[in-house]
Write an enzyme that holds these catalytic residues in place. Structure first.
Site, short mmCIF file in Angstrom:
data_model
loop_
_atom_site.label_atom_id
_atom_site.label_comp_id
_atom_site.label_asym_id
_atom_site.label_seq_id
_atom_site.Cartn_x
_atom_site.Cartn_y
_atom_site.Cartn_z
N HIS A 1 -56.79 94.12 34.28
CA HIS A 1 -57.33 94.53 35.59
C HIS A 1 -56.21 94.39 36.62
O HIS A 1 -56.04 93.35 37.25
CB HIS A 1 -58.53 93.64 35.96
N HIS B 1 -54.35 96.89 39.64
CA HIS B 1 -54.16 98.13 40.39
C HIS B 1 -52.70 98.23 40.75
O HIS B 1 -52.19 97.41 41.53
CB HIS B 1 -55.03 98.12 41.65
N HIS C 1 -65.63 99.05 37.87
CA HIS C 1 -65.84 97.91 38.75
C HIS C 1 -67.34 97.80 39.03
O HIS C 1 -67.96 98.75 39.51
CB HIS C 1 -65.10 98.12 40.07
N GLU D 1 -68.91 92.91 41.62
CA GLU D 1 -68.00 92.11 42.45
C GLU D 1 -68.72 91.80 43.76
O GLU D 1 -69.12 90.68 44.01
CB GLU D 1 -66.70 92.87 42.71
N ASP E 1 -55.67 91.70 39.65
CA ASP E 1 -56.28 92.69 40.53
C ASP E 1 -55.23 93.39 41.40
O ASP E 1 -54.65 94.39 41.00
CB ASP E 1 -57.37 92.02 41.38
#
Length: 336
Positions: A17, A19, A197, A200, A278
């Site tokens: 995970h 980005h 996703h 969250e 992340d």
């Protein structure tokens, strides 16, 4: 336990995970702004870092999209990815499955091919020079329409043999997974893996939708699944991997303190959880720092850490043969 920092550094890991646009450090942001003659709304690196005080996901996204404006050329995307891979390799990452957001760039007039070619060239260099393998996952921006996502999938057609899968990111609240049912079905028909996703900031219902409507292979985040006992049982029964991001959760106020993070409870419930970074440039730590701070805050045992390392490879999209050497290396470390 052996020295915690040394033990974690030596553990082979996969990061599932990440980005890539979220690994844009302020120093590189300013370097690329100068290179491309892009004006930034910040006067200095310190001013950028001072802006990283987020109260929710949208606060972060506003700055995230501003920073991405400096990424214009194939070399920019190559340099961005290589900077990440060097940091990841230093943290013991042997395999990474990285997200990219083409719509963030095509909306600014940057061609899809410029983005993809820059990232793919860095991925090849990282494998050759650092020994870090990787896979590329195209994420759709959920605050945009499904028709726009379908157009992006069509635009990606020449690259489908070099993409691993598709995902869904950006603003979660108000944009449930079911909104993207058609594009995820189309991606599955094209042989791509599916991640999303969910859970969250969004409710457990979003996780149910990701499973039942999108038929995903992996859940990104998934923290709020713990609010629904039936959902927890479902995830355990499926062996569904959750790509949890502790420092991100802290920075975005999903948890108020790392000692209150649910990761240990997730492990104890039998969920297949992993630790990831992340958007590490914005959230205060790459994957090694996520492991170390979380282990300290939650008093994770050596057995917990070994489980997390194994989960990162079994939950990856590596084939069993590709994952086997990494799992053997973890077992060897455990046996020492």
């Amino acid at each position: 336990m052996r020295d915690l920092e040394t033990f974690i550094a030596g553990l082979p890991k996969a990061e599932l995970h990440l980005h890539i646009e979220g690994s844009l450090e302020p120093e590189l942001m300013f370097e690329l702004a100068r290179r491309n003659n892009v004006a930034l709304p910040f006067g200095s690196v310190d001013e950028v870092r001072a802006a990283y005080a987020f109260s929710n996901l949208q606060d972060f996204l506003d700055i995230y999209y501003q920073g991405a404006a400096v990424l214009l050329t194939q070399q920019d995307f190559h340099d961005l990815a290589m900077a990440y891979f060097r940091r990841a390799a230093a943290d013991g990452v042997r395999h990474a499955e990285i997200f990219f957001d083409p719509q963030t760039h095509t909306a600014r007039g940057v061609p899809f091919a410029v983005v993809a070619d820059g990232l793919l060239s860095a991925m090849a260099e990282a494998e050759a020079d650092l020994g870090v393998t990787s896979k590329l996952i195209l994420c759709f921006l959920r605050h945009l329409s499904e028709d726009e996502a379908l157009a992006t999938l069509d635009e990606a057609t020449p690259y489908l043999d070099r993409l691993c899968g598709v995902g869904l990111d950006s603003s979660e609240i108000g944009h449930p997974p079911a909104k993207f049912a058609r594009v995820f079905a189309a991606a599955r028909e094209r042989g791509l893996r599916l991640v999303c996703h969910a859970g969250e900031e969004g409710p457990p219902a979003y996780v149910w939708e990701a499973l039942d409507v999108l038929a995903v292979d992996r859940i990104d985040h998934g923290n709020r699944s713990l609010e629904d006992e039936a959902l927890v049982r479902r995830l355990v029964d499926l062996g569904m991997t959750l790509t949890v991001c502790p420092l991100s959760n802290l920075k975005l106020c999903v948890v108020n303190d790392l000692s209150a993070h649910p990761l240990k409870r997730m492990l104890d419930l039998g969920l297949t959880v992993t630790i990831n970074s992340d958007d590490p440039a914005y959230f205060g730590g790459y994957v090694g720092e996520n492991w170390l701070q979380t282990a300290r805050a939650l008093s994770l045992t050596e057995a917990d850490l070994l489980t997390l390392a194994r989960n990162s490879f079994t939950g990856s999209f590596l084939s069993p043969d590709e994952a086997a050497p990494h799992l053997a290396a973890i077992d060897a470390l455990a046996a020492k």
